[in-house]
Scaffold this motif. Sequence first.
Motif, mmCIF file in Angstrom:
data_model
loop_
_atom_site.group_PDB
_atom_site.id
_atom_site.type_symbol
_atom_site.label_atom_id
_atom_site.label_comp_id
_atom_site.label_asym_id
_atom_site.label_seq_id
_atom_site.Cartn_x
_atom_site.Cartn_y
_atom_site.Cartn_z
ATOM 1 N N TYR A 399 -5.041 4.450 -7.957
ATOM 2 C CA TYR A 399 -3.857 4.421 -8.831
ATOM 3 C C TYR A 399 -4.097 5.432 -9.716
ATOM 4 N N LYS A 400 -2.667 5.802 -10.328
ATOM 5 C CA LYS A 400 -3.268 6.807 -11.140
ATOM 6 C C LYS A 400 -4.389 6.216 -12.903
ATOM 7 N N CYS A 401 -4.215 5.434 -12.868
ATOM 8 C CA CYS A 401 -4.749 5.113 -13.968
ATOM 9 C C CYS A 401 -6.711 5.024 -13.492
ATOM 10 N N LYS A 402 -6.702 4.731 -12.391
ATOM 11 C CA LYS A 402 -8.046 4.727 -11.902
ATOM 12 C C LYS A 402 -8.924 3.568 -12.440
ATOM 13 N N TRP A 403 -8.398 2.456 -12.318
ATOM 14 C CA TRP A 403 -8.967 1.279 -12.362
ATOM 15 C C TRP A 403 -8.678 0.145 -11.910
ATOM 16 N N SER A 404 -9.042 -1.192 -11.373
ATOM 17 C CA SER A 404 -8.839 -1.982 -10.965
ATOM 18 C C SER A 404 -9.650 -2.888 -11.323
ATOM 19 N N PRO A 405 -8.863 -4.437 -11.752
ATOM 20 C CA PRO A 405 -9.687 -6.081 -12.026
ATOM 21 C C PRO A 405 -10.571 -6.031 -11.152
ATOM 22 N N PHE A 406 -10.046 -5.553 -9.589
ATOM 23 C CA PHE A 406 -11.577 -5.950 -8.649
ATOM 24 C C PHE A 406 -12.514 -4.604 -8.341
ATOM 25 N N GLU A 407 -12.658 -3.604 -9.476
ATOM 26 C CA GLU A 407 -13.871 -3.160 -9.120
ATOM 27 C C GLU A 407 -14.846 -3.640 -9.523
ATOM 28 N N GLY A 408 -16.227 -2.966 -8.317
ATOM 29 C CA GLY A 408 -17.435 -3.748 -8.300
ATOM 30 C C GLY A 408 -16.730 -5.108 -7.040
ATOM 31 N N GLN A 409 -15.615 -4.940 -6.447
ATOM 32 C CA GLN A 409 -16.206 -6.621 -5.393
ATOM 33 C C GLN A 409 -15.783 -5.650 -4.468
ATOM 34 N N THR A 410 -16.845 -6.410 -3.421
ATOM 35 C CA THR A 410 -16.877 -5.887 -2.223
ATOM 36 C C THR A 410 -15.702 -6.997 -1.075
ATOM 37 N N PHE A 411 -15.042 -6.647 -0.534
ATOM 38 C CA PHE A 411 -13.880 -7.214 0.172
ATOM 39 C C PHE A 411 -14.517 -7.362 1.376
ATOM 40 N N ASN A 412 -14.219 -8.371 2.461
ATOM 41 C CA ASN A 412 -14.637 -8.127 3.598
ATOM 42 C C ASN A 412 -13.756 -8.011 4.854
ATOM 43 N N SER A 413 -12.603 -7.678 4.366
ATOM 44 C CA SER A 413 -11.363 -6.679 5.765
ATOM 45 C C SER A 413 -11.071 -5.478 4.787
ATOM 46 N N SER A 414 -10.385 -4.509 6.038
ATOM 47 C CA SER A 414 -10.004 -3.517 4.894
ATOM 48 C C SER A 414 -8.292 -3.452 5.829
ATOM 49 N N VAL A 415 -6.890 -2.402 5.620
ATOM 50 C CA VAL A 415 -6.562 -2.328 6.306
ATOM 51 C C VAL A 415 -6.919 -0.731 6.661
ATOM 52 N N THR A 416 -6.481 -0.374 8.019
ATOM 53 C CA THR A 416 -6.837 0.354 8.809
ATOM 54 C C THR A 416 -5.666 1.482 8.985
ATOM 55 N N HIS A 417 -4.036 0.626 9.585
ATOM 56 C CA HIS A 417 -3.274 1.914 8.816
ATOM 57 C C HIS A 417 -1.932 1.014 8.726
ATOM 58 N N THR A 418 -1.227 1.602 8.146
ATOM 59 C CA THR A 418 0.635 1.104 7.572
ATOM 60 C C THR A 418 1.328 2.098 7.719
ATOM 61 N N ILE A 419 2.423 1.531 8.309
ATOM 62 C CA ILE A 419 3.643 2.307 8.897
ATOM 63 C C ILE A 419 4.771 1.406 8.911
ATOM 64 N N VAL A 420 5.466 2.734 8.147
ATOM 65 C CA VAL A 420 6.514 2.652 6.590
ATOM 66 C C VAL A 420 7.808 3.139 8.074
ATOM 67 N N SER A 421 9.164 1.971 7.999
ATOM 68 C CA SER A 421 10.448 2.425 8.686
ATOM 69 C C SER A 421 10.269 3.527 9.816
ATOM 70 N N GLY A 422 8.939 3.485 10.817
ATOM 71 C CA GLY A 422 8.554 3.602 11.833
ATOM 72 C C GLY A 422 7.995 4.808 11.905
ATOM 73 N N ASN A 423 6.910 5.429 10.339
ATOM 74 C CA ASN A 423 6.497 6.047 10.254
ATOM 75 C C ASN A 423 4.928 6.055 9.948
ATOM 76 N N LEU A 424 3.610 6.186 10.281
ATOM 77 C CA LEU A 424 2.686 6.376 10.439
ATOM 78 C C LEU A 424 2.391 7.342 9.163
ATOM 79 N N VAL A 425 1.758 6.059 7.691
ATOM 80 C CA VAL A 425 1.646 7.314 6.768
ATOM 81 C C VAL A 425 0.525 6.821 5.794
ATOM 82 N N TYR A 426 -0.587 5.776 6.587
ATOM 83 C CA TYR A 426 -1.758 5.734 6.362
ATOM 84 C C TYR A 426 -2.299 4.911 7.370
ATOM 85 N N GLU A 427 -3.746 5.867 7.552
ATOM 86 C CA GLU A 427 -4.741 5.656 8.598
ATOM 87 C C GLU A 427 -6.268 6.181 8.140
ATOM 88 N N ASN A 428 -6.897 5.077 8.642
ATOM 89 C CA ASN A 428 -8.309 4.951 7.944
ATOM 90 C C ASN A 428 -8.646 5.674 7.057
#
Length: 444
Positions: A399-428
């Motif tokens: 985020y441009k604001c560089k903070w999150s209400p979840f700061e310090g939280q450890t999540f068990n899952s992660s997003v690895t890849h995101t595809i938008v309208s057929g284009n790979l836009v995020y990977e690992n």
Amino acid sequence: MPTILIKQATIVNENQQFVADILIKDGFIERVDKQIDTKSDQEINAGGLHLLPGCIDDQVHFREPGLTHKGEIYTESRAAVAGGITSFMEMPNTVPNTLTQGLLANKYAIAAQKSLANYSFFMGASNDNLDEVLKTDILNVCGIKVFMGSSTGNMLVDNPTTLEKLFSESPMLIATHCEDEATIQRNLAHYKYILGDNITIDYHPKIRSEEACYLSSSMAVELAKKNNTRLHILHISTEKETHLFDNQLALKDKRITAEACIHHMWFSDADYATKGNFIKWNPAIKTVSDRDGILQAVLDGRIDVIATDHAPHTLEEKSQSYLKAPSGGPLVQHALVAMLELYHQGKITLEQIAEKMAHNVAICFQIEKRGFIREGYWADLVLVDLNKHHKVQTDNILYKCKWSPFEGQTFNSSVTHTIVSGNLVYENGQLIEGINGKRLSFSR
């Protein structure tokens, strides 16, 4: 466009889980099969990963134009796709407020140049722009936004005659922020009389109270029933409000639907002691009973979709005293992993997450060829690793604001890849920029 072949993903879609391959061609899902051996330009080995339809967030505030010190369509859409949100619908309380067709067109032009995610924008309503509202193209705009509670600029709609006309004459979905302004002001005056300017954050749910929310939501429901309006009530924050909604009808047949937000299902008023203004939202986060009741309404179908109400402010703004600190916070990068955390806790299934964050949003808004993993649909997809832990820290917040209400939280899952309208836009962990998302269209 390059073809993409996803191999051996565990697909979560339409209340099923199964292992299959997916071939993506020219932006669309061309084939879903147990095994696809055709050549492709890019192959993703998805063994051990879960593939969900990309999340569609029906309520964000990306702050452009006019408030770009807080966030921009470019920066916030980057955070969104990193979090598995492939499409967003953005609200009209920018500066200037989006109260004319020209200002609405301007936002679409900005997104076409800058947004990594697919996009749509709400047309804003005020007490005096009904003629402009009724010009809105139902095939290319997600809906009309009505603030039935205080808001930025000229966007509080509190004139009974205006509300009656909006609800009776709008040919498209009306999305409402429901809090009764008179009740809020009365509560605020009461606590100012007692405490002066020394009101603290723990009074926020007392000022923006259950009564304020229920009065406004019930009035909106009554208006919608009277006029057969297509009504969608945003960010339900009380258990009491959940009983205004029906879970007997199929979603496609509902005229009145409702949304829950991540923060109202994650935090409670007990968290104000540690999180302070960083969880100051409107409507307010309320009790544990409200939090649990909202999640139950999501599970049993009274509440139809899950969204974020992503609304960034700067650290400096949020660090002010309660009365001066603005309401809202950034969420799009961490919404899906927060819901996956509730999955790990046994509170919701993966199939229900796909339903509430993708399928049902597409149904509610009648979005064309999105929200499902189906042949012939746009390839909006997210791969997640349910066993890849990550901790939210300043250096990985996008985020441009560089903070999150979840700061310090450890999540068990992660997003690895995101595809938008057929284009790979995020990977690992890496954003792949250069091709922007597309404008959403609607089958109405």
